[in-house]
Write a protein that holds these residues in place. Structure first.
Motif, PDB file in Angstrom:
ATOM      1  N   VAL A  54      -4.395 -22.017 -22.671  1.00 16.67           N
ATOM      2  CA  VAL A  54      -5.673 -22.641 -23.047  1.00 16.67           C
ATOM      3  C   VAL A  54      -5.707 -24.101 -22.622  1.00 16.67           C
ATOM      4  O   VAL A  54      -6.671 -24.562 -21.994  1.00 16.67           O
ATOM      5  CB  VAL A  54      -5.908 -22.524 -24.563  1.00 16.67           C
ATOM      6  CG1 VAL A  54      -7.099 -23.367 -24.991  1.00 16.67           C
ATOM      7  CG2 VAL A  54      -6.139 -21.077 -24.965  1.00 16.67           C
ATOM      8  N   ALA A  57      -5.945 -24.436 -18.868  1.00 20.19           N
ATOM      9  CA  ALA A  57      -7.291 -24.125 -18.383  1.00 20.19           C
ATOM     10  C   ALA A  57      -8.244 -25.274 -18.672  1.00 20.19           C
ATOM     11  O   ALA A  57      -9.085 -25.639 -17.835  1.00 20.19           O
ATOM     12  CB  ALA A  57      -7.793 -22.840 -19.047  1.00 20.19           C
ATOM     13  N   LEU A  58      -8.119 -25.853 -19.851  1.00 13.82           N
ATOM     14  CA  LEU A  58      -8.984 -26.983 -20.210  1.00 13.82           C
ATOM     15  C   LEU A  58      -8.750 -28.153 -19.258  1.00 13.82           C
ATOM     16  O   LEU A  58      -9.691 -28.771 -18.754  1.00 13.82           O
ATOM     17  CB  LEU A  58      -8.725 -27.407 -21.658  1.00 13.82           C
ATOM     18  CG  LEU A  58      -9.531 -28.600 -22.167  1.00 13.82           C
ATOM     19  CD1 LEU A  58     -11.014 -28.279 -22.180  1.00 13.82           C
ATOM     20  CD2 LEU A  58      -9.076 -28.998 -23.562  1.00 13.82           C
ATOM     21  N   VAL A  60      -7.576 -28.128 -16.206  1.00 10.09           N
ATOM     22  CA  VAL A  60      -8.116 -27.861 -14.870  1.00 10.09           C
ATOM     23  C   VAL A  60      -9.637 -27.916 -14.893  1.00 10.09           C
ATOM     24  O   VAL A  60     -10.256 -28.464 -13.972  1.00 10.09           O
ATOM     25  CB  VAL A  60      -7.635 -26.478 -14.359  1.00 10.09           C
ATOM     26  CG1 VAL A  60      -8.283 -26.153 -13.024  1.00 10.09           C
ATOM     27  CG2 VAL A  60      -6.124 -26.466 -14.234  1.00 10.09           C
ATOM     28  N   ALA A  61     -10.236 -27.370 -15.963  1.00 14.81           N
ATOM     29  CA  ALA A  61     -11.700 -27.362 -16.041  1.00 14.81           C
ATOM     30  C   ALA A  61     -12.262 -28.774 -15.967  1.00 14.81           C
ATOM     31  O   ALA A  61     -13.290 -29.011 -15.350  1.00 14.81           O
ATOM     32  CB  ALA A  61     -12.145 -26.683 -17.344  1.00 14.81           C
ATOM     33  N   ILE A  62     -11.555 -29.713 -16.600  1.00 14.88           N
ATOM     34  CA  ILE A  62     -12.051 -31.087 -16.598  1.00 14.88           C
ATOM     35  C   ILE A  62     -11.760 -31.753 -15.263  1.00 14.88           C
ATOM     36  O   ILE A  62     -12.608 -32.419 -14.673  1.00 14.88           O
ATOM     37  CB  ILE A  62     -11.406 -31.888 -17.747  1.00 14.88           C
ATOM     38  CG1 ILE A  62     -11.876 -31.336 -19.080  1.00 14.88           C
ATOM     39  CG2 ILE A  62     -11.729 -33.363 -17.641  1.00 14.88           C
ATOM     40  CD1 ILE A  62     -11.136 -31.909 -20.261  1.00 14.88           C
ATOM     41  N   ARG A  64     -10.837 -30.523 -12.168  1.00 16.88           N
ATOM     42  CA  ARG A  64     -10.915 -29.896 -10.849  1.00 16.88           C
ATOM     43  C   ARG A  64     -11.953 -30.566  -9.980  1.00 16.88           C
ATOM     44  O   ARG A  64     -12.929 -31.144 -10.456  1.00 16.88           O
ATOM     45  CB  ARG A  64     -11.246 -28.413 -10.999  1.00 16.88           C
ATOM     46  CG  ARG A  64     -12.643 -28.119 -11.503  1.00 16.88           C
ATOM     47  CD  ARG A  64     -12.880 -26.638 -11.681  1.00 16.88           C
ATOM     48  NE  ARG A  64     -13.375 -26.004 -10.468  1.00 16.88           N
ATOM     49  CZ  ARG A  64     -14.635 -25.682 -10.257  1.00 16.88           C
ATOM     50  NH1 ARG A  64     -15.547 -25.933 -11.185  1.00 16.88           N
ATOM     51  NH2 ARG A  64     -15.005 -25.104  -9.143  1.00 16.88           N
ATOM     52  N   ARG A  66     -15.006 -30.930  -7.511  1.00 17.31           N
ATOM     53  CA  ARG A  66     -16.268 -30.213  -7.398  1.00 17.31           C
ATOM     54  C   ARG A  66     -16.973 -30.609  -6.108  1.00 17.31           C
ATOM     55  O   ARG A  66     -17.908 -31.387  -6.083  1.00 17.31           O
ATOM     56  CB  ARG A  66     -17.162 -30.528  -8.604  1.00 17.31           C
ATOM     57  CG  ARG A  66     -16.616 -29.922  -9.878  1.00 17.31           C
ATOM     58  CD  ARG A  66     -17.195 -30.580 -11.094  1.00 17.31           C
ATOM     59  NE  ARG A  66     -16.880 -29.812 -12.283  1.00 17.31           N
ATOM     60  CZ  ARG A  66     -15.762 -29.923 -12.968  1.00 17.31           C
ATOM     61  NH1 ARG A  66     -14.819 -30.790 -12.583  1.00 17.31           N
ATOM     62  NH2 ARG A  66     -15.544 -29.180 -14.037  1.00 17.31           N
ATOM     63  N   ALA A  72     -20.469 -27.742  -8.470  1.00 22.49           N
ATOM     64  CA  ALA A  72     -20.760 -27.545  -9.884  1.00 22.49           C
ATOM     65  C   ALA A  72     -22.129 -26.882 -10.016  1.00 22.49           C
ATOM     66  O   ALA A  72     -23.037 -27.131  -9.224  1.00 22.49           O
ATOM     67  CB  ALA A  72     -20.754 -28.895 -10.594  1.00 22.49           C
ATOM     68  N   LEU A  73     -22.276 -26.016 -11.021  1.00 18.74           N
ATOM     69  CA  LEU A  73     -23.546 -25.312 -11.257  1.00 18.74           C
ATOM     70  C   LEU A  73     -24.256 -26.006 -12.411  1.00 18.74           C
ATOM     71  O   LEU A  73     -24.102 -25.638 -13.568  1.00 18.74           O
ATOM     72  CB  LEU A  73     -23.262 -23.838 -11.592  1.00 18.74           C
ATOM     73  CG  LEU A  73     -22.520 -23.071 -10.481  1.00 18.74           C
ATOM     74  CD1 LEU A  73     -22.031 -21.722 -10.991  1.00 18.74           C
ATOM     75  CD2 LEU A  73     -23.423 -22.878  -9.273  1.00 18.74           C
ATOM     76  N   THR A  74     -25.023 -27.051 -12.094  1.00 20.22           N
ATOM     77  CA  THR A  74     -25.618 -27.882 -13.155  1.00 20.22           C
ATOM     78  C   THR A  74     -27.113 -27.974 -12.988  1.00 20.22           C
ATOM     79  O   THR A  74     -27.678 -27.473 -12.023  1.00 20.22           O
ATOM     80  CB  THR A  74     -25.049 -29.312 -13.113  1.00 20.22           C
ATOM     81  OG1 THR A  74     -25.522 -29.918 -11.897  1.00 20.22           O
ATOM     82  CG2 THR A  74     -23.542 -29.325 -13.147  1.00 20.22           C
ATOM     83  N   SER A  83     -23.718 -18.440 -12.998  1.00 16.71           N
ATOM     84  CA  SER A  83     -22.262 -18.537 -13.165  1.00 16.71           C
ATOM     85  C   SER A  83     -21.591 -17.636 -12.147  1.00 16.71           C
ATOM     86  O   SER A  83     -22.162 -16.647 -11.696  1.00 16.71           O
ATOM     87  CB  SER A  83     -21.852 -18.156 -14.580  1.00 16.71           C
ATOM     88  OG  SER A  83     -22.160 -16.822 -14.838  1.00 16.71           O
ATOM     89  N   VAL A  87     -15.529 -16.111 -12.721  1.00 16.89           N
ATOM     90  CA  VAL A  87     -15.361 -16.591 -14.094  1.00 16.89           C
ATOM     91  C   VAL A  87     -15.721 -15.478 -15.077  1.00 16.89           C
ATOM     92  O   VAL A  87     -15.073 -15.316 -16.115  1.00 16.89           O
ATOM     93  CB  VAL A  87     -16.225 -17.848 -14.332  1.00 16.89           C
ATOM     94  CG1 VAL A  87     -16.110 -18.311 -15.772  1.00 16.89           C
ATOM     95  CG2 VAL A  87     -15.787 -18.957 -13.398  1.00 16.89           C
TER      96      VAL A  87
END
Lengths: 340, 648, 205
Positions: A54, A57-58, A60-62, A64, A66, A72-74, A83, A87
């Motif tokens: 966990v 993953a957190l 890397v999520a922050i 990584r 882009r 990024a999908l924003t 999405s 994922v």
């Protein structure tokens, strides 16, 4: 065996301040206590791996990047509801991983439970413990009533023998817990519960009440002595004898006070007229290691302090401060020291 | 209390409605006049504005947090050294009881409900709660209950048997004096307040959503509020019933828990934990709602896996009712039955694990901005998961039998409650503070505060895992030297001081930013949900025109203007009721005007309850003034000269 | 509101009151029914927990509660659903004279029921402080009595209200409809409690 010791040592590392290990779940000095360490280790490893996943993953999520293909999908590019299928698959995989992990842990727990239950069917001897606010009444029962042993705040067990301990309470809910040997079990007024103890190592261990039971809950401990079978039989035989008679004039004066005045209304001393059933049995008081359920070590000074003013040592306890005259106090303490 | 203006006799009243003909500042003025409350003390006591009531809930809850925290500091000071006699046994037992009771009943649930009361109407696009006067009444009941408990504590007859008040210790034979009665009656106050708010929230969410906001378009926080409120409705009756049974045993001699007369001490535990376990999810699930909102805004995208998150909330809410026996593994109930509760306790972590994935996936696929609310989310994930995993450990019966009632449990629940609820709460307060006040909190002080509480918390509570493993039971006022407990206790005590400093910093930030914070417009974070469409702070009437909703992220789709419906009356308080699932407009509903009767009713009920602790006859006599106040509350006033009905 | 807006639907023609699930207070009443129903359910669970500790129920030497008062109560209660349904229909049809008449009837029935309830308490053959059995059946009866009592007061107030000029307000018919709905809940809850107090103690002796 050795890797478990290392693991236990690692876990105990933070307690560098002098750990004596007489009241610890990590002692593993009984069959249940040992299986606790095994199961706990399994759980710790599995949970530790999940936690690291966990946190990784957190991170890397922050962190990584882009750019390029990994945009990024924003809301800035209007894709805030989209999405990636990767994922979405990972979600399913994660759910499956959690489920599998939990099933594995549940099965491990189930097997530990079953082996404890299997052991419980082979107990060889019985002890009864009745909890009171704030002391333990310990009774070694036998079919022959002349051989029943009453003691208080101490438990002797022969090593390697499964003991069946019956648990009751005279007042409120308490909990009997000797972590080195096994988990805990509540003592509930109006019902009888039980626990099986199979000590595997000789030694001295400390048990403590583990269910809040009122003012002096913190001072309701019990010393557990695990000894060889021979030593245990010696001890039982010695406990079965009536109280030693007073051997000096001072002790005689104390004997007279104790058996005729306030003390005898609560306490029992086998072989004397003192037959009270309210407080702890005193027949072999001086052979115990502590006073007042582990509150004070057994020595002359503490005997004086306890007898003279129990309320100052353990405020709220059921033993009243009588206010003995100094001569009576000397005599009573002298007699109590005789009760080995 | 706000009456329509007098008209000359004979003139037919005009109905003024909002719309293209009446909009902008002119509309705002007229709506202000209709929705404002009278000035002065009576007006303050009579408010039915959910935003005012929500703020009161939050401020009061934070005050109780401070008091409960003070209790914690006392405990940590006492436990810093072995064999300490600074705080004696009796005082320590009162202290941990007040700590637990205050934190669970007077802080955790009320603060979550307070935020829910403030945010729910503006998140769903309506002007008021469904039952505004009931909401006001709930606040007063909560306040009076808390004051009652703490007054009793200061007068030395506060409870001292733990927040869970087990029998027979708290029963008539061993619970001397009025302490246990004070505890039980405090619970009655807080449960009435909690239940009333829960019903209001459920009805508001089901019936007052903006047109087009189908259930599938509700913000996650609204879903969390709905699920939590339903959980409150099904669990709080249990503790209300059992505390009533305790009061009854103590005051009128019933035998529910007396084994001599065939009562059962374990009945207490079953009924208490049937409430007590869902209670912790009632505290946790709104926090997950906070996290979803913050993660979405600060990753600049909709939450990943919305259906999964919603189903997780619902299934956690349902599963939470099947776990309570895991608090009773040491009571000697049949082991076969225990296996079910182990399995259920393990299973409940699956939905939460999936939610965690969805949050991380949202961050992964978005572009995260690490401002203070997001820092608290990160702190939450790092901390809460430790607590969740220690929960998995104690779900196993053989492990729980060692760890139950030790400091390992204390570590576990503080990790899930502080990590899992307080961290998101601090992030949420920082996030919505501009909406509440019109100013931003200091980002710099916020960062320092975050790191202080995050690190202080780990220092305070991580060592407790070891203390528990090394044999330290709970609820002990001291421990002997030489058992290796000195180091973990010392570390915990130092850590607790650091946490206290951090909380102080947060409060200072809140207060200072009221005056000195950067001014905030309606939408300082560029967030997607409806509450960011209104001014900061919002006017009394929330929305000048009720919005219409077409997606889960209405403000992100509204770049060319927010769609709104129109046609509501302006001189009477009016809002829209929509259908439950698809939110199609159905009725124009009048909304209650300010009224003093909720306050008076709460006073009458409070006096009845407090006196009944001392004599059961108070219940009978108190019914009369309480009943009169309630009748006056519901009795409609003579309608003013208006052709359409009002609630007055 | 800040920022740009564009107008969609005009809702001025929507009605301002409706019955059943379209009414806000209907949901409130349902909410409170769920709360009270849960409370009853848990009290019933407590009844079974305490019963599981006994070999015989009612525990000897106690006699089970006398049947007369309780059965009479049950009959009157079930019959009261007739005027109750009539009131509900009258309210839905906005028939004010019928509502006014029937409200008086319901007030009378409620008073009669409360009197019978007094006799019930007297015929339980055990006191609340004697033992756990006595405590739990008194508790169940008392909880239900609170229900009947508060609904009766509600009905009295509503009856008075309907006889004033407020009775002409359409929303008051919605209140009347919901009051009738709550009365159904009160007698529905009674049925399991009746069985637990009067019949189960006869079945396990």
């Amino acid at each position: 065996m050795r890797w478990r010791r290392l693991w236990v040592a690692l876990l105990l590392l933070p307690s560098l301040g002098g750990c004596s290990g007489i009241q610890t779940s990590l002692g593993g000095d009984g069959a249940d206590g040992a299986s606790f360490i095994r199961l706990f280790t399994i759980f710790l490893v599995v949970c530790g791996i999940m936690y690291l996943l966990v946190v990784a993953a957190l991170a890397v999520a922050i962190g990584r990047r882009r750019d390029g293909g990994r945009r990024a999908l924003t809301v800035d590019n209007g894709s805030h509801h989209e999405s990636s299928p990767l994922v979405r698959s990972a979600l399913v995989g994660w759910g499956a991983l959690i489920a599998v992990g939990l099933i594995a842990l549940t099965i491990a727990s189930f097997f530990t439970d079953r082996s404890a239950a299997a052991r419980a069917r082979h107990s060889s001897f019985a002890v009864k413990i009745i909890a009171n606010q704030w002391w333990w009444d310990v009774i070694y029962t036998t079919p022959d009533s002349s051989k029943i042993v009453h003691t208080a705040n101490e438990l002797h067990l022969p090593v390697g023998v499964e003991a069946e301990v019956e648990l009751q309470s005279n007042d409120v809910i308490h909990s009997f817990w000797v972590p080195n040997l096994a988990g805990k079990q509540d003592l509930i007024p109006g019902r009888t519960t039980d626990i099986q103890l199979l000590p595997t190592r000789t030694g001295l261990y400390r048990a403590q009440c583990a269910e809040f039971c009122g003012t002096q809950h913190a001072n309701m401990a019990l010393v557990v002595t695990v000894e060889s079978k021979a030593d245990f039989l010696n001890w039982i035989a010695q406990q079965r004898r009536p109280a030693f008679a007073p051997a000096s004039p001072l002790e005689l004066a104390g004997y007279r006070y104790v058996t005729t005045r306030e003390c005898s209304s609560c306490h029992n001393i086998t072989g004397t007229p003192a037959g009270g059933q309210i407080g702890p049995d005193l027949t072999h008081l001086a052979s115990r290691r502590t006073l007042a359920a582990g509150t004070l070590p057994m020595n002359r000074g503490n005997l004086y302090g306890w007898v003279a003013d129990p309320q100052s040592q353990k405020p709220g306890s059921q033993m009243p401060t009588i206010g003995l005259a100094p001569n009576d106090l000397h005599a009573v303490v002298a007699y109590l020291e005789r009760l080995k | 209390m706000s009456r329509p203006p007098k008209r000359p006799a004979g003139e037919k009243p005009q109905i003024v409605r909002d719309g293209p003909d009446l909009t902008g500042p002119e509309l705002a003025d007229r709506l202000d006049a209709t929705w404002a409350r009278p000035r002065g003390l009576i007006g303050w006591l009579a408010t039915v504005d959910h935003k005012e009531i929500g703020i009161r809930y939050i401020v009061t809850a934070l005050a109780f947090l401070a008091l409960g925290g003070l209790m914690a500091l006392h405990m940590r000071l006492q436990l810093m050294f072995p064999d300490s006699q600074w705080l004696g046994a009796g005082a320590f037992n009162e202290t941990f009881t007040m700590h637990g009771t205050t934190m669970m009943f007077l802080f955790a649930v009320p603060v979550m409900q307070g935020v829910q009361i403030y945010l729910t109407p503006i998140m769903v696009g309506t002007r008021a709660m469904a039952f505004p006067r009931l909401t006001a009444f709930s606040y007063y009941m909560y306040l009076f209950g808390g004051l009652f408990l703490w007054t009793a504590h200061f007068l030395h007859f506060g409870p001292d048997n733990g927040w869970f008040s087990y029998v027979p210790l708290a029963g008539p034979q061993y619970g001397i004096g009025k302490r246990a009665d004070v505890w039980a009656q405090t619970v009655t106050f807080t449960e009435i307040a909690g239940l009333a708010v829960a019903v209001t929230l459920v009805v508001t969410i089901l019936k007052q959503r903006a047109p087009g906001m189908t259930l599938a378009r509700m913000p996650i926080f609204v879903w969390a509020t709905l699920v939590t409120s339903l959980m409150v409705i099904f669990s709080m009756p249990s503790v209300a019933l059992v505390s009533g049974m305790l009061l009854s045993d103590r005051l009128v001699g019933t035998q529910f828990f007396n084994p001599v007369e065939h009562g059962d001490p374990l009945l207490w535990q079953h009924l208490f934990w049937f409430f007590g376990h869902p209670e912790v999810y009632i505290i946790f699930l709104p926090a997950t709602g906070f996290v979803s909102e913050i993660v979405s805004t600060f990753s600049r995208r909709a939450i990943f896996g919305y259906p999964v998150v919603v189903l997780s909330l619902v299934s956690t809410g349902i599963l939470a009712f099947g776990l309570w026996v895991h608090h009773m593994f040491a009571t000697g109930l049949p082991r076969v039955g225990y296996s079910f509760y182990t399995a259920a306790s393990m299973a409940v972590s699956i939905p939460t694990g999936l939610q965690i994935f969805c949050w991380i996936a949202t961050i992964w696929e978005g572009r995260p901005r690490l401002q203070v609310p997001m820092l608290y989310v990160i702190g939450f994930i790092i901390t809460f998961v430790i607590g969740g995993l220690s929960g998995v450990i104690i779900a196993a019966v053989p492990l729980d039998l060692q760890l139950h009632d030790t400091y390992f449990i204390v570590a576990h629940f503080h990790y899930v409650l502080i990590g899992g609820a307080v961290f998101p709460l601090l992030g949420a307060i920082t996030y919505w503070y501009p909406k509440f006040t019109g100013r931003m909190m200091s980002e710099r002080l916020g960062r320092i505060g975050f790191w202080t509480i995050f690190l202080g918390f780990q220092l305070a509570f991580f060592p407790m895992h070891f203390a528990g493993l090394m044999g330290m039971p709970r609820r002990v006022y001291t421990y002997p030297a030489g058992m290796g407990l000195e180091l973990p206790n010392m570390l915990s005590s130092i850590g607790s001081a650091v946490v206290a400093v951090a909380v102080l910093m947060f409060v200072v930030n809140m207060l200072a930013s009221l005056r000195a914070g950067v001014a905030a417009g309606p939408d300082p974070w560029d967030a997607p949900s409806l509450e960011w469409a209104v001014a900061s702070p919002p006017p009394h009437y929330n929305f000048a025109h009720i919005p219409a909703v077409e997606s889960r992220t209405p403000l992100w789709e509204a770049k060319d203007g927010l769609p709104v419906v129109h046609g509501l009356r302006v001189d009477e308080r009016e809002l829209i009721l929509t259908s439950v699932i698809s939110a199609a407009p159905d009725l124009r509903e009048p909304s209650a005007v300010p009224s003093i009767w909720p306050f008076i009713s709460a006073v009458a009920v409070a006096v009845t309850f407090i006196c009944s602790v001392f004599s059961p006859w108070a219940l009978l006599f108190g019914l009369i003034p309480a009943g009169a106040a309630l009748i006056a509350w519901f009795w409609p006033k003579t309608p003013g000269p208006s052709p359409e009905p009002q609630i007055t | 509101m800040s920022g740009q807006i564009h107008f969609t639907e005009d809702l001025s023609a929507l009605p301002d009151h409706a019955f059943s699930y379209r009414s806000l207070t209907w949901w409130g009443v349902i909410g409170f029914m769920v709360i009270e129903g849960t409370g009853f359910g848990l009290a019933i669970a407590a009844y079974f927990v305490l019963m599981s500790h006994e070999l015989h129920w009612a525990p000897p030497p106690l006699d089970p509660p006398g049947l007369v008062a309780g059965t009479l109560f049950t009959l009157v209660m079930l019959l009261s659903e007739i005027p109750n349904t009539m009131i509900k229909r009258a309210a839905n049809e906005s028939d004010l004279p019928a509502v006014r008449r029937l409200m008086i009837v319901m007030v009378g029935i409620g008073a009669v029921l409360l009197v019978i309830r007094g006799f019930e308490f007297n015929s339980l053959h055990v006191l609340w402080y004697s033992n756990a059995y006595g405590s739990i059946i008194w508790a169940l009866l008392l909880l239900h009595t609170t229900h009947v009592g508060t609904d009766w007061v509600d009905t009295v107030v509503l009856a008075a209200l309907m006889h004033t000029e407020h009775g002409e307000t359409p929303r008051r018919f919605v209140d009347t409809d919901e009051n009738a709905l709550y009365w159904r809940f009160v007698w529905l809850c009674w049925i399991p409690i009746y069985l637990l107090i009067y019949w189960v103690p006869r079945m396990f002796r």
